[in-house]
Design a protein around this motif. Structure first.
Motif, PDB file in Angstrom:
ATOM      1  N   UNK A  17       0.839  -1.209   0.000  1.00  0.00           N
ATOM      2  CA  UNK A  17       0.000   0.000   0.000  1.00  0.00           C
ATOM      3  C   UNK A  17       0.867   1.250   0.000  1.00  0.00           C
ATOM      4  N   UNK A  63      -0.809  -1.350  14.222  1.00  0.00           N
ATOM      5  CA  UNK A  63      -0.867  -1.795  12.824  1.00  0.00           C
ATOM      6  C   UNK A  63       0.279  -2.740  12.481  1.00  0.00           C
ATOM      7  N   UNK A  94       1.499  15.371  -1.574  1.00  0.00           N
ATOM      8  CA  UNK A  94       2.273  14.527  -0.654  1.00  0.00           C
ATOM      9  C   UNK A  94       1.413  13.351  -0.237  1.00  0.00           C
ATOM     10  N   UNK A  95       2.084  12.285   0.156  1.00  0.00           N
ATOM     11  CA  UNK A  95       1.333  11.145   0.649  1.00  0.00           C
ATOM     12  C   UNK A  95       2.126  10.492   1.774  1.00  0.00           C
ATOM     13  N   UNK A  96       1.432   9.988   2.777  1.00  0.00           N
ATOM     14  CA  UNK A  96       2.124   9.168   3.769  1.00  0.00           C
ATOM     15  C   UNK A  96       1.193   8.098   4.303  1.00  0.00           C
ATOM     16  N   UNK A  97       1.791   6.963   4.618  1.00  0.00           N
ATOM     17  CA  UNK A  97       1.067   5.880   5.282  1.00  0.00           C
ATOM     18  C   UNK A  97       1.644   5.772   6.680  1.00  0.00           C
ATOM     19  N   UNK A  98       0.790   5.993   7.669  1.00  0.00           N
ATOM     20  CA  UNK A  98       1.225   5.938   9.065  1.00  0.00           C
ATOM     21  C   UNK A  98       0.818   4.598   9.646  1.00  0.00           C
ATOM     22  N   UNK A 151      -7.346   7.503   4.065  1.00  0.00           N
ATOM     23  CA  UNK A 151      -7.981   6.193   3.879  1.00  0.00           C
ATOM     24  C   UNK A 151      -7.224   5.178   4.724  1.00  0.00           C
ATOM     25  N   UNK A 152      -7.778   4.794   5.839  1.00  0.00           N
ATOM     26  CA  UNK A 152      -7.194   3.745   6.678  1.00  0.00           C
ATOM     27  C   UNK A 152      -5.689   3.935   6.892  1.00  0.00           C
ATOM     28  N   UNK A 153      -5.302   5.080   7.449  1.00  0.00           N
ATOM     29  CA  UNK A 153      -3.895   5.313   7.777  1.00  0.00           C
ATOM     30  C   UNK A 153      -3.097   5.962   6.664  1.00  0.00           C
ATOM     31  N   UNK A 154      -3.659   5.954   5.458  1.00  0.00           N
ATOM     32  CA  UNK A 154      -2.982   6.562   4.311  1.00  0.00           C
ATOM     33  C   UNK A 154      -3.472   8.001   4.155  1.00  0.00           C
ATOM     34  N   UNK A 155      -2.535   8.954   4.213  1.00  0.00           N
ATOM     35  CA  UNK A 155      -2.913  10.365   4.094  1.00  0.00           C
ATOM     36  C   UNK A 155      -2.389  10.919   2.787  1.00  0.00           C
ATOM     37  N   UNK A 156      -3.242  11.589   2.063  1.00  0.00           N
ATOM     38  CA  UNK A 156      -2.849  12.168   0.785  1.00  0.00           C
ATOM     39  C   UNK A 156      -3.204  13.645   0.807  1.00  0.00           C
TER      40      UNK A 156
END
Lengths: 247, 247, 247
Positions: A140, A182, A173-177, C101-106
């Motif tokens: 993802x 998790x 910008x994009x980030x997955x936290x 979306x479920x932890x993903x920030x855009x």
């Protein structure tokens, strides 16, 4: 001497993890295990793979080294139906590998191992942070980063107890936290490094969605990605050199 | 006069077996059956197809001949949902074929049969070996050969009581060995011929995986591939000329 | 101010119906609903979309307007797994849209709404015929027409009580006849208009196969296609200008 029988899916998983980095590789046919180490032509990504003798239906080898064209070997393994066994036998004289899958015999000309790029020494690194994450989550993050940039940043926020997969584009910008909840396991430490996305995309292709991937990280240090396959009897470690972050 | 109703899948199977060799063909609308014979422009591959009146839901014809564009007719048949019936009716005056599928009406301009390449006479050959093999096995052999060569060799080993599908590449070789147990039926005889793989690949595309394919073979002789479709009321015979083997 | 949570599938359906006509659009964030109106660069096809506040898990807005790149927003929505919720929040200062979306920030850079083509006024037309048809049937007609022509004719035969989707090619013709029994509802009236198939193909792509599509028609008049999505809380109207029929 080399003679072995292995499930097609285990063989395919092994080949896939190496072919994402190189076209040809040396395979070491040790007594206790089969092993492959390879580095891409730009010296940016490395792979270290071992597959224990116990992962095979039968295995006998005495330490030889063969050179193979990976795409060709993947094509042959792709002829197997799910559940098929692949029989491998080295003909020492002709330097050919005989492969047999349910009545189908393939004679593969090997490549002179000396003509193949030298195997890398994958450095022992004592990296300060370690994250264990599902392959699907890594996927993802990589897909999201690919929407905005050619680079991807892997970062641990120790205060937040979170692992970030990030990318900065020209406008977006994009980030997955991923928080402790998790993650499968989490040993926070100072870690923040930037990588070429192309390499991480390639490595990601080889990682099964349900794999537990151990990610070892530091500050402007290489990342190590480690996962098992073949019922845990196969091990893959990818190492990827960082890009220098210019601020 | 021609008026018929046929299941879409039977029509598609019939068209597929001819369209792998030619773009246009003559269809003979005989009283007892519909039949097609065609040869590719290089005179290497031929097809002979018959579909009995009983394969249709209803069928009436009086011996006319029509010329059709196969890709166009396949597109139309492709509009049918699984289980749909296709209604066909020839308009003698306008020389158009009316096709109706569940409310959808298509008027297809026919091609002057005289403008289509002459139908071949498919020779009676008394070939010494006959093998009956599953379409899926033939497909495996063709796919394997395609990895190493542009040619494919079909061979019977009478001593071993085996049928071999083989290919020799510049560096690699492949063969699929099918023993009496792997085959549906087997009448061994002296047989060893080489063929252009492209043609056999095309023919193979039309052969259903579960078809029982009768393969008739000789030494440097054409091969005949025969299978049924449409609940056995349709019959296809492919004939492929051999390549001369230079040793 | 704009802050909302919506199911990924509802968001995707909304975006798809606009992106088939334009690359960028204005989104009006009204208190009671989100709305989009757009016309393609050639002024041939228009879309009018509304999505009620009740279609969202939560929704608050005060009448702002944002400009978005639709392909980019669709890519982001495509990162959602089935059943995921998409969180949207406008940052008024930076003019960026935060999407989570479920932890993903855009963080999506918005487009200056003034730089986007003006929204069309979609005319009220009192069209004499109305047909309600399944999306799947419309799709069949469009696919069939595409085999023979670049144009498609929509026609009501009042005497036959039938709705026809037709196309005339150079040599072949096709029509799909839908009688009162094939239609969900039918108010016959004088209607016969020709349209560019490319536009209707694009609109058709956005229409779900199980949608009930209300088609309003006249004689050489635009066609209106109307359907609901998001459990009926979203509404899309396409309007397509006719081609002049030359006889």
């Amino acid at each position: 001497m080399f003679k072995a029988i292995v499930s097609a899916s285990t063989l395919q998983d092994a080949l896939d993890s190496v072919s994402v980095l190189v076209d040809e590789c040396k395979i070491r046919l040790n007594e206790e295990e089969l092993s492959i180490r390879a580095v891409d032509p730009a010296n940016v990504g490395m792979v270290d793979l071992t597959l224990e003798a116990a992962a095979f239906e039968s295995y006998s080898a005495d330490g030889g080294v063969i050179g193979v064209n990976l795409a060709r070997l993947e094509d042959i393994a792709g002829m197997a139906a799910s559940g098929d066994l692949v029989h491998l036998e080295l003909d020492e004289e002709t330097r050919k590998l005989h492969i047999e899958i349910d009545g189908l015999s393939y004679t593969l000309a090997l490549i002179d191992p000396d003509s193949i790029r030298q195997e890398p020494d994958i450095p022992e690194l004592d990296l300060p942070a370690e994250v264990v994450v599902e392959g699907a989550q890594l996927n993802r993050g990589v897909k999201a980063a690919d929407m905005v940039s050619d680079h991807i940043r892997l970062r641990v926020d120790e205060a937040e107890e979170s692992f970030y997969i990030e990318a900065e584009g020209d406008t977006d910008d994009v980030d997955l936290k991923l928080t402790r909840e998790d993650l499968i396991a989490f040993s926070p430490g100072p870690a923040d490094s930037l990588f070429s996305l192309d390499y991480l995309k390639d490595m990601n292709k080889a990682i099964p969605a349900d794999a537990e991937v151990t990610v070892e990280l530091g500050e402007e240090f290489p990342v190590k990605l480690h996962y098992g396959f073949g019922q845990g009897l196969g091990q893959v470690t990818f190492m990827l050199a960082p890009r220098i972050q210019s601020d």
